[in-house]
Design a protein around this motif. Structure first.
Motif, mmCIF file in Angstrom:
data_model
loop_
_atom_site.group_PDB
_atom_site.id
_atom_site.type_symbol
_atom_site.label_atom_id
_atom_site.label_comp_id
_atom_site.label_asym_id
_atom_site.label_seq_id
_atom_site.Cartn_x
_atom_site.Cartn_y
_atom_site.Cartn_z
ATOM 1 N N ARG A 180 -8.976 -130.170 -76.472
ATOM 2 C CA ARG A 180 -8.451 -131.147 -75.433
ATOM 3 C C ARG A 180 -8.104 -132.548 -75.650
ATOM 4 N NH1 ARG A 180 -9.879 -125.933 -72.874
ATOM 5 N NH2 ARG A 180 -11.939 -127.360 -72.042
ATOM 6 N N SER B 147 -5.920 -133.759 -78.430
ATOM 7 C CA SER B 147 -4.639 -133.529 -77.987
ATOM 8 C C SER B 147 -4.435 -134.788 -76.609
ATOM 9 C CB SER B 147 -4.351 -132.250 -77.597
ATOM 10 O OG SER B 147 -4.810 -131.585 -76.051
ATOM 11 N N GLN C 270 -12.946 -125.702 -77.608
ATOM 12 C CA GLN C 270 -11.312 -126.349 -76.961
ATOM 13 C C GLN C 270 -11.633 -128.163 -76.142
ATOM 14 O OE1 GLN C 270 -12.629 -122.572 -75.023
ATOM 15 N NE2 GLN C 270 -10.999 -121.906 -75.680
#
Length: 102
Positions: free
Chosen positions: A73, A76, A69
């Motif tokens: 993150r 992105s 994750q």
């Protein structure tokens, strides 16, 4: 008198054998009980160990998921940074071509 003596001795030894056999039986039962207890403890320990391993795997899995994750993150964030740069680049190019057209 000899006969009664030997039969008395035979009686004593039979009694002694009986006691020994009973003691042996008691010992065997206690030993069995001890072994069963060990077996039960062993099973419980195995269950606990499996539980611990499962919790460990879940924890490792959770940590792996969190790491992924985090990467997502970061990815992105990087992607939005790049798209902002691209947008700036396009705008600059547009403004340059407009300046040339003018």
């Amino acid at each position: 008198g000899n006969m009664s003596l030997s039969s008395a001795a035979a009686g004593v030894s039979t009694a002694a054998l009986g006691v020994a056999a009973r003691e042996e039986a008691v010992f065997a039962r206690e030993e069995m009980a001890r072994l069963r207890l060990l077996e039960v403890c062993g099973r419980e320990e195995a269950v606990a160990k499996r539980e611990e391993m499962r919790e460990g795997e879940e924890k490792a899995g959770k940590e792996k998921l969190e790491a992924l994750q985090m990467q997502v993150r970061k990815g992105s964030a990087e992607a939005s940074r790049v798209s902002i740069l691209l947008e700036d680049h396009r705008r600059a190019r547009r403004e340059a071509t407009q300046a040339l057209d003018a």
